[in-house]
Design an enzyme around this catalytic site. Structure first.
Site, mmCIF file in Angstrom:
data_model
loop_
_atom_site.group_PDB
_atom_site.id
_atom_site.type_symbol
_atom_site.label_atom_id
_atom_site.label_comp_id
_atom_site.label_asym_id
_atom_site.label_seq_id
_atom_site.Cartn_x
_atom_site.Cartn_y
_atom_site.Cartn_z
ATOM 1 N N CYS A 192 0.825 -1.217 0.000
ATOM 2 C CA CYS A 192 0.000 0.000 0.000
ATOM 3 C C CYS A 192 0.856 1.263 0.000
ATOM 4 O O CYS A 192 0.371 2.325 0.380
ATOM 5 C CB CYS A 192 -0.890 -0.014 1.232
ATOM 6 S SG CYS A 192 0.082 0.063 2.745
ATOM 7 N N CYS A 248 -2.172 1.932 4.641
ATOM 8 C CA CYS A 248 -3.087 1.186 5.513
ATOM 9 C C CYS A 248 -3.052 1.679 6.950
ATOM 10 O O CYS A 248 -3.959 1.387 7.723
ATOM 11 C CB CYS A 248 -2.780 -0.312 5.454
ATOM 12 S SG CYS A 248 -1.161 -0.746 6.078
ATOM 13 N N VAL A 298 -1.899 10.472 21.912
ATOM 14 C CA VAL A 298 -1.324 11.530 21.085
ATOM 15 C C VAL A 298 -0.777 10.812 19.855
ATOM 16 O O VAL A 298 0.288 10.217 19.892
ATOM 17 C CB VAL A 298 -0.190 12.231 21.866
ATOM 18 C CG1 VAL A 298 0.496 13.269 21.005
ATOM 19 C CG2 VAL A 298 -0.724 12.848 23.140
ATOM 20 N N GLY A 328 0.688 -27.473 -10.807
ATOM 21 C CA GLY A 328 1.582 -28.562 -11.202
ATOM 22 C C GLY A 328 2.593 -28.162 -12.259
ATOM 23 O O GLY A 328 3.105 -29.023 -12.979
ATOM 24 N N VAL A 347 2.382 -27.066 -15.128
ATOM 25 C CA VAL A 347 2.141 -27.443 -16.524
ATOM 26 C C VAL A 347 1.128 -26.540 -17.236
ATOM 27 O O VAL A 347 0.637 -26.898 -18.297
ATOM 28 C CB VAL A 347 1.646 -28.907 -16.604
ATOM 29 C CG1 VAL A 347 2.756 -29.875 -16.350
ATOM 30 C CG2 VAL A 347 0.482 -29.143 -15.653
ATOM 31 N N GLU A 363 7.213 -24.956 -10.077
ATOM 32 C CA GLU A 363 7.418 -25.400 -8.700
ATOM 33 C C GLU A 363 8.810 -25.931 -8.390
ATOM 34 O O GLU A 363 9.242 -25.910 -7.248
ATOM 35 C CB GLU A 363 6.417 -26.530 -8.393
ATOM 36 C CG GLU A 363 4.982 -26.065 -8.383
ATOM 37 C CD GLU A 363 4.024 -27.196 -8.714
ATOM 38 O OE1 GLU A 363 4.317 -27.988 -9.621
ATOM 39 O OE2 GLU A 363 2.984 -27.288 -8.059
HETATM 40 C C1 LIG Z 1 5.152 -2.980 10.478
HETATM 41 C C2 LIG Z 1 5.850 -2.479 11.706
HETATM 42 C C3 LIG Z 1 7.147 -2.881 11.937
HETATM 43 C C4 LIG Z 1 7.813 -2.460 13.074
HETATM 44 N N1 LIG Z 1 9.080 -2.884 13.278
HETATM 45 C C5 LIG Z 1 9.752 -2.471 14.375
HETATM 46 C C6 LIG Z 1 11.070 -2.900 14.622
HETATM 47 O O1 LIG Z 1 11.661 -3.653 13.841
HETATM 48 N N2 LIG Z 1 11.668 -2.481 15.739
HETATM 49 C C7 LIG Z 1 11.050 -1.650 16.626
HETATM 50 O O2 LIG Z 1 11.646 -1.282 17.614
HETATM 51 N N3 LIG Z 1 9.810 -1.223 16.425
HETATM 52 C C8 LIG Z 1 9.140 -1.614 15.327
HETATM 53 N N4 LIG Z 1 7.856 -1.196 15.120
HETATM 54 C C9 LIG Z 1 7.211 -0.355 16.147
HETATM 55 C C10 LIG Z 1 7.422 1.120 15.842
HETATM 56 O O3 LIG Z 1 8.737 1.486 16.127
HETATM 57 C C11 LIG Z 1 6.471 1.912 16.722
HETATM 58 O O4 LIG Z 1 5.177 1.558 16.360
HETATM 59 C C12 LIG Z 1 6.628 3.396 16.489
HETATM 60 O O5 LIG Z 1 7.881 3.827 16.807
HETATM 61 C C13 LIG Z 1 5.565 4.182 17.235
HETATM 62 O O6 LIG Z 1 5.617 5.525 16.818
HETATM 63 P P1 LIG Z 1 4.332 6.312 16.289
HETATM 64 O O7 LIG Z 1 4.721 7.721 16.087
HETATM 65 O O8 LIG Z 1 3.765 5.645 15.121
HETATM 66 O O9 LIG Z 1 3.389 6.137 17.534
HETATM 67 P P2 LIG Z 1 1.810 6.329 17.628
HETATM 68 O O10 LIG Z 1 1.144 5.077 17.221
HETATM 69 O O11 LIG Z 1 1.399 7.577 16.927
HETATM 70 O O12 LIG Z 1 1.679 6.533 19.173
HETATM 71 C C14 LIG Z 1 2.082 5.537 20.059
HETATM 72 C C15 LIG Z 1 1.841 5.934 21.515
HETATM 73 O O13 LIG Z 1 2.732 6.961 21.882
HETATM 74 C C16 LIG Z 1 2.035 8.032 22.482
HETATM 75 N N5 LIG Z 1 2.706 9.258 22.091
HETATM 76 C C17 LIG Z 1 3.201 9.555 20.877
HETATM 77 N N6 LIG Z 1 3.814 10.749 20.903
HETATM 78 C C18 LIG Z 1 3.661 11.232 22.152
HETATM 79 C C19 LIG Z 1 4.067 12.424 22.782
HETATM 80 N N7 LIG Z 1 4.752 13.366 22.146
HETATM 81 N N8 LIG Z 1 3.742 12.579 24.071
HETATM 82 C C20 LIG Z 1 3.036 11.645 24.742
HETATM 83 N N9 LIG Z 1 2.630 10.501 24.185
HETATM 84 C C21 LIG Z 1 2.942 10.298 22.904
HETATM 85 C C22 LIG Z 1 0.630 7.917 21.990
HETATM 86 O O14 LIG Z 1 -0.269 8.459 22.925
HETATM 87 C C23 LIG Z 1 0.456 6.432 21.821
HETATM 88 O O15 LIG Z 1 0.040 5.867 23.014
HETATM 89 C C24 LIG Z 1 7.166 -1.592 14.001
HETATM 90 C C25 LIG Z 1 5.861 -1.166 13.756
HETATM 91 C C26 LIG Z 1 5.200 -1.606 12.613
HETATM 92 C C27 LIG Z 1 3.808 -1.152 12.370
HETATM 93 S S1 FES Z 2 1.731 -2.536 4.553
HETATM 94 FE FE1 FES Z 2 0.602 -4.277 3.955
HETATM 95 S S2 FES Z 2 -1.232 -3.353 3.287
HETATM 96 FE FE2 FES Z 2 -0.196 -1.729 4.129
#
Ligand SMILES: Cc1cc2nc3c(=O)[nH]c(=O)nc-3n(C[C@H](O)[C@H](O)[C@H](O)COP(=O)(O)OP(=O)(O)OC[C@H]3O[C@@H](n4cnc5c(N)ncnc54)[C@H](O)[C@@H]3O)c2cc1C
Ligand code: FES
Ligand code: FES
EC number: 1.2.3.1
Length: 1274
Positions: free
Chosen positions: A52, A74, A264, A1024, A1026, A1206
């Site tokens: 996506c 997504c 947040v 298969g 084919v 395959e």
């Molecule tokens: C597909 C995928 C792969 C990932 N792989 C890894 C990986 O390999 N290693 C790893 O370490 N992590 C991994 N993650 C996790 C990722 O690092 C965290 O989801 C990400 O860092 C969260 O940040 P965000 O800004 O999206 O948080 P959000 O989802 O926007 O917020 C998360 C939380 O933080 C709070 N928050 C955010 N900012 C503030 C603020 N300024 N003050 C107070 N509260 C706040 C929010 O209230 C919420 O509760 C992965 C996530 C996904 C979806």
């Molecule tokens: S990363 Fe798989 S559908 Fe968005």
């Protein structure tokens, strides 16, 4: 408060204003359903697959710069997009206007097969090029790290991307002034004399140049809006949810005060998946995406202060810059963080996720928190009540109330101090896959010594993945203070840490002993790293590391890939217009790349269409006591809920010997079994209602999950098959030695990128029903639907234009889902759509079966195997050290017999083997590997070569019959259709090549629309290997019939055009339409006698793989693979090579990292790309060489070609055996000489635990039976 409640953003240069925005809507469904931009695909919904990917651009009025970044649609709430410009694959080019160079090159370099991942790939590369028009290879592989492809094996995608790099065509690794192509990676010549590689499969000189001035400009309106900054608070709301986006920090604090429980939301990469997959609901969301204070970057006298709102990608860039500028001793923390930022998720997530969100989420497997926690970092908090600073320490990570944020507080920034002289920080992680995979265990470690004396002053060690949050080994560290940095300290440290960071046998995530081992293996690595630096800093006081121990510290993974291909030349006599044998691009390649290729769920909605979703069993074996639908039925939008009772006498269909039920009646036999189907006006409504269906179960005995349990309960599907050749009992009497054992092979999820999807449309007349479905077997869908609706087959038409990957997974379960969907459509007289989410798909459909093989082999001392007794058990679910020499001497001879007494000519097998030996320089490299192993204790290499004999045939002539229909129109154009399904294997492209050769007309004159039961009835399953073989012979037959009819006309007017000939034929009343038929290959098998001729031919091949493993972590890297394949005469070498390498990489996944985990109750834990790891770009062999044998004749097949879909999967096991070889070398060195039995997949866990050493001996072990494990081996 001045408020705006209208959402404004741009998509592909067009303004979008949304007046009634629902804060729960994500960008992906909005693009696909509302804007009908279906090029952006759904693959997982959780940020894990990249299908996506879109580009988000924003203008920053302060820096006056536009930031373009890739993002996963997504996980983007549309409310967060105010003022942003979104570019989707449709926005960069199309066949109607001009295709973009990225689109052109990925298609022409054969980087698309099923094409479902392609728009996401295109957008990742496109975004990279917007920021770096001439990227390095590192940047390229980095940009694609978050995009999965199940078909291609990535090599052609990398090839396409490399054409944008400054220097292309090789690994670009000129470290020693020598590149991979100048000299093999081991310093060995690539090929033996006379074995030249072929030219590229594409013509680079024909590519459109990349011209950055032609790109869409950033909408000036958005710039002006951002500049004016007379900003208003944005408030969006629906009945269920409110979204507040404040303008100022003050306002943000007001909101947080008013709604302390509201998250947040920054990147939404933590909140989003929780809402989607865990059912968490937030009535209020606060989105501070415009607050400048959250993006600060301050260099203070003692460190860096980074704003909580910076994305992880921005943090990575900032740190990369800082480590360049500051002395190394000050940047220890930053280097450690950078190491993990390089592998954390994919580029899309790193660009969306914020530093603050990452820290505050406190995920148990966070990569950054364990490092930050050891580095004396502090968090700057703010609330209406004022500022506060708290340490980012263990208490904070474990959410102790007095060390945590208060609900009204927000995190503004993070202080990360500089390191001091004699202070060292390191980071470690091991995951199932090197990149874009959450760590199994990760760690941050810091030590500070007193000046020059080597005494530990401060020590901090923190681990992730071993508890509900990052865990600090505080007491152990405290005890070690004052000690010298030596082996004695290490030994004590390991014992202390193991004691303090204890893991229960039943800990979530399983792999408990592996985790325990990693905890101390990382500690050992840290010890070595620091010792090495101390030695450099003060060679007098610190001893050197033993040379062979240094190997523990080197990095395994390389981003520099190179490949060579060798394929067959076109014979000099072939007509220039004849496309057979040419590397013709996939017919839909360009449409895949522009997003114009239409998959089932891309079809526009039909008037009054309904959506169907299933409620599935949560129990593995239980009686259904009651089903309460009342609450679900009362939910808005719900139209109906169907159970087995509604389907009554049509609730089953018999495909094999036993009828299978569609919806469970009184009992369930596996988790994920369909129980009822909810029908609603929209997908969201159907899903919400499905959650309210209440089913009461009563568990039943026995619970059979494993093969061992089914043997114990004698629970098998019939018939049992047995093959005997010679007298095995007698043979065992004369052999010198006998070896007995068991080998277990795990199952594999097909992981086609397009999930099961279909649309059933009642035509409203004569009970006709059209079924548009992603399947390999339209006839079966037609039959099952017709039977369910009690209609004759001629009323049900099934249409398949293309399938986004299938690999055998879109047949029987697809039929059941289609039957229920059609029943619903018929019942309500409305079109019904059903598209499974990834998690549902993995749960409902099952996959490739696990196997248990029990073997007893009798052999002579010279290595000849004389007797083999094998029992194979397959876990079909609820419904139906060998040396090279030994391998060689036991291989088929030229004319030989299979165990079922079919005669074969295995000459090409021997030839593949010999060529592979030569091409891979096996013997020379074996010596180099042995030398490496002797010199390196903690890293080992392994080299293995496997032969392949893959039988092709379908077991009966009837199963191989195929038909085609060819029409010639009066303008001379041709329409061809056949019974095969296009699922990425390029069958439609090959069919057009066939028509082109047979009718001697250009391919551009021929069109193919798709497969339908309306044009070709009773077509067999596409599988298969084919599909092209059989359908090609039918297409050829049809063309020859037409040609025969038209020959007199053509010979009368040889200079005429097809238009002339068609018109003459029409005038002379000669039919211009012909059906072609192929009866199928001869095939017979007598299972009673155990003999027959079930297969038409065999595909031969050989693969040699070399790997390097890290004995301390279980990590492995495929350094090089050489494949030689016998394809007969290739119809299309680009497609054939694509099939070989794609299958090889899928096989590599099967044998190494793809691991399905089930709970002891039979619940599948691994239900998406976040838990189940298919190979990603980082898993590509550093060097990949593929060669096709010279053409060989095979009289019965289409132009002497062979089907290859395959067979390559099996060659993936060369990597398994190479790892086995490396592990054996490690064990030998450690004095473990007995036989080694390793099961598939050879995951990091199995590799590490097999490399037994003092650390594996040190860990506590749990008595089996003393705990309930998180998962059971199925
Ligand atoms: C597909 C995928 C792969 C990932 N792989 C890894 C990986 O390999 N290693 C790893 O370490 N992590 C991994 N993650 C996790 C990722 O690092 C965290 O989801 C990400 O860092 C969260 O940040 P965000 O800004 O999206 O948080 P959000 O989802 O926007 O917020 C998360 C939380 O933080 C709070 N928050 C955010 N900012 C503030 C603020 N300024 N003050 C107070 N509260 C706040 C929010 O209230 C919420 O509760 C992965 C996530 C996904 C979806
Ligand atoms: S990363 Fe798989 S559908 Fe968005
Ligand atoms: S082409 Fe990549 S998933 Fe099919």
């Amino acid at each position: 408060m001045d408020r705006a409640s209208e959402l404004l953003f741009y998509v592909n240069g067009r303004k979008v204003i949304e007046k009634n925005v629902d804060p729960e809507t994500m960008l992906l469904p909005y693009l696909r359903k509302k804007l009908r931009l279906t090029g952006t695909k759904y693959g997982c919904g959780g940020g894990g697959c990249g299908a996506c990917t879109v580009m988000i651009s924003r203008y920053n009025p302060i820096t006056k710069r536009i930031r373009h970044h890739p993002a996963n649609a997504c996980l983007i709430p549309i409310c967060s997009l105010y003022g942003a410009a979104i570019t989707t694959v449709e926005g960069i080019g199309s066949t109607h206007t001009r295709i973009h160079p990225v689109q052109e090159r990925i298609a022409k370099c054969h980087g698309t097969q099923c094409g479902f991942c392609t728009p996401g790939m295109v957008m990742s590369i496109y975004t990279l090029l917007r920021n770096h028009p001439e990227p390095t290879l590192d940047q390229l592989t980095d940009a694609l790290g978050g995009n999965l492809c199940r078909c291609t094996g990535y090599r052609p995608i990398i090839d396409a991307c490399k054409t944008f790099c400054k220097t292309s065509g090789c690994c670009q690794s000129k470290e020693n002034g020598v590149c991979c192509l100048d000299q093999g990676i081991n310093g060995l010549p690539e090929f033996e004399e006379g074995s030249k590689t072929s030219p590229k499969l594409f013509a680079e000189e024909e590519f459109l140049p990349l011209d950055p001035t032609q790109e869409l400009i950033f909408p000036p309106e958005l710039m002006i809006m951002a500049e004016k900054q007379s900003q208003r608070t944005r408030v969006f709301g629906s009945e269920r949810m409110m979204w507040f986006s404040p303008v100022t920090l003050k306002e943000l604090l007001e909101f947080k005060f008013k709604y302390p429980q509201a998250p947040v939301v920054m990147g939404n990469t933590s909140v989003g998946p929780e809402v989607k997959f865990k059912g968490v609901f937030h009535p209020v969301i606060i989105s501070p995406d415009r607050i400048e204070e959250l993006s600060v970057v301050n260099h203070t006298y003692n460190g860096l202060t980074l704003g909580a709102g910076l994305s992880l990608a921005q943090v990575k860039d900032i740190l990369a810059d800082v480590v360049q500028k500051l002395p190394e001793e000050k940047t220890q923390m930053y280097r450690a963080l950078l190491k993990h930022l390089g592998t954390l998720a994919g580029s899309q997530i790193r660009n969306m996720a914020s530093l603050g969100g990452h820290i505050i989420s406190r995920h148990p497997d966070s990569d950054l928190n364990p490092i930050l926690a050891v580095g004396n970092c502090t968090l700057n908090l703010l609330s209406k009540e004022g500022k506060r600073q708290i340490p980012l320490n263990e208490q904070f990570l474990s959410k102790c109330p007095n060390a945590d944020l208060k609900p009204q507080e927000i995190l503004v920034s993070v202080n990360i101090p500089y390191s001091r002289k004699w202070e060292f920080v390191s980071a470690f992680r091991q995951a199932q896959r090197q990149e874009n995979a959450l760590a199994i265990v990760n760690s941050g470690m810091r030590v500070f010594f007193g000046e020059g004396v080597g005494i530990i002053r401060e020590l901090c060690i923190s681990y992730g993945g071993v508890g509900s949050t990052a865990i600090c080994a505080k007491n152990s560290c405290q005890e070690l203070i004052g000690r010298r940095w030596n082996e004695e300290m290490l030994d004590i440290a390991c014992r202390l840490v193991l004691d303090e960071v204890s893991l229960l046998g039943s800990a979530p995530g399983g792999k408990v002993e592996f985790k325990r081992t990693l905890i101390i293996s990382f500690l050992f690595k840290f010890y070595l790293e620091v010792s090495q630096i101390l030695k450099k800093m003060d060679p007098v006081h610190y001893p050197s590391l033993a040379d062979k121990y240094e190997s523990a510290l080197e990095d395994l993974h390389s981003k520099h890939h190179c490949s060579t291909l060798k394929y067959q030349n076109i014979g000099p006599k072939q007509h220039p217009q004849d496309p057979i044998g040419h590397p013709i691009m996939h017919l839909s390649g360009v449409k895949h790349a522009t997003g114009e290729a239409i998959y089932c769920d891309d079809m526009p909605p039909v008037d009054q269409e309904l959506f169907l979703t299933f409620v599935t069993s949560s129990r593995a074996h239980a009686k259904i006591v009651s089903i309460d639908l009342s609450e679900a039925l009362s939910m808005p939008g719900v139209v109906d809920i169907m159970t087995a009772e509604h389907l009554s006498d049509v609730n089953s269909f018999c495909f094999f010997t036993e009828a299978e039920k569609f919806l469970a009646t009184d009992k369930v036999f596996c988790v994920g079994q369909l129980v009822c189907a909810v029908l609603a006006d929209s997908e969201v409504q159907a899903k919400r209602a499905a959650k309210r269906v209440k089913i009461v179960y009563q568990d039943l005995e026995p619970l059979i999950l494993t093969i061992e349990e089914s043997i114990q309960h004698n629970s098998f599907f019939e018939p049992e098959r047995k093959l005997e050749y010679g007298n095995v009992d007698e043979a065992f009497k004369v052999v010198d030695q006998i070896l007995e054992g068991e080998i277990h092979m795990g199952g594999q999820e097909h992981f086609y990128m397009e999930t099961q999807s279909m649309l059933v449309v009642p035509k409203g007349e004569d009970q006709e029903m059209d079924v548009y479905v992603s399947t390999q077997f339209p006839k079966y869908i037609q039959d099952i639907v017709a039977s369910t609706l009690k209609l004759p087959a001629n009323k049900v038409m099934c249409h398949v234009r293309r399938v986004g990957g299938a690999f055998g997974g879109k047949v029987l379960k697809t039929g059941i889902i289609a039957a229920v969907t059609a029943f619903a459509a018929n019942k309500h007289g409305r079109a019904v759509r059903c598209a499974l989410e990834r998690g549902e798909d993995m749960l409902i459909t099952g996959g490739r079966h696990p196997y248990l093989g029990k073997y007893k082999a009798g052999f002579m001392n010279d290595g000849r195997i004389l007797a083999l007794d094998m029992e194979h058990y397959s876990n079909a679910g609820a419904s139906l050290d060998e040396s090279l020499f030994v391998r060689m001497i036991n291989m088929y001879k030229e004319i030989d017999q299979t165990p079922y007494k079919q005669e074969i000519n295995a000459k090409n097998l021997t030839q593949c083997w010999r060529e592979c030996m030569a091409m891979s320089s096996y013997s020379l490299r074996k010596v180099v590997v042995e030398k490496f192993n002797a010199e390196n204790y903690w890293k080992k290499k392994g080299l293995a070569m496997v032969p392949l004999k893959y039988p092709v045939g379908l077991g009966s002539r009837a199963a191989g019959q195929a038909a085609a229909l060819v029409h010639i129109y009066l303008d001379g154009s041709v329409l061809v259709t056949h019974g095969g399904i296009e699922m990425g294997q390029g069958v439609h492209t090959k069919m057009i090549q066939v028509v082109s050769r047979e009718l001697r007309m250009p391919m551009s004159n021929v069109h193919l629309r798709g497969t339908s039961t309306e044009t070709v009835p009773n077509a067999n399953i596409s599988g298969g290997s084919v599909v092209a073989d059989l359908n090609g012979l039918a297409v050829k037959d049809a063309c020859q019939t037409l040609l025969k009819r038209l020959e007199p006309i053509i010979s009368k007017n040889p200079k005429g055009t097809w238009k002339d000939w068609a018109q003459t034929a029409f005038d002379e009343s000669i039919s211009l339409s012909a059906v072609g038929y192929f009866r199928g290959y001869e095939s017979d098998m007598n299972w009673e006698k155990g003999e027959g001729h079930p297969f038409e031919y065999f595909v031969y091949g050989a693969a040699c793989s070399e790997v390097e493993i890290d004995c301390l972590t279980g990590d492995h890297k495929n350094i090089r693979t050489d494949i030689v394949m016998d394809v007969g005469c290739s119809i299309n070498p680009a497609i054939d090579i694509g099939q070989i390498e794609g299958a090889f990489i899928q096989g590599m996944g099967l044998y190494t990292i793809e691991e399905l985990n089930y709970s002891p109750q039979g619940i599948l834990h691994t239900r998406g790309p976040d838990q189940y790891k298919i190979p990603a770009i980082c898993d590509m062999p550093t060097e990949l060489h593929i060669a096709l044998l010279p053409p060989s004749q095979n009289s019965n097949t289409l132009y002497s070609s062979k089907g290859l879909g395959e067979s390559g999967v099996f060659l993936g096991c060369s990597v398994f055996f190479a790892i086995h070889d490396a592990v054996s070398a490690a064990r030998q060195e450690r004095g473990l000489h007995g036989p080694l039995s390793l099961n598939s997949p050879l995951t990091p866990e199995k590799i590490r635990m097999a490399c037994e050493d003092k650390f594996t001996k040190m860990i506590p072990r749990d008595e089996p039976g003393s705990y309930v494990p998180w998962n059971v081996p199925i």
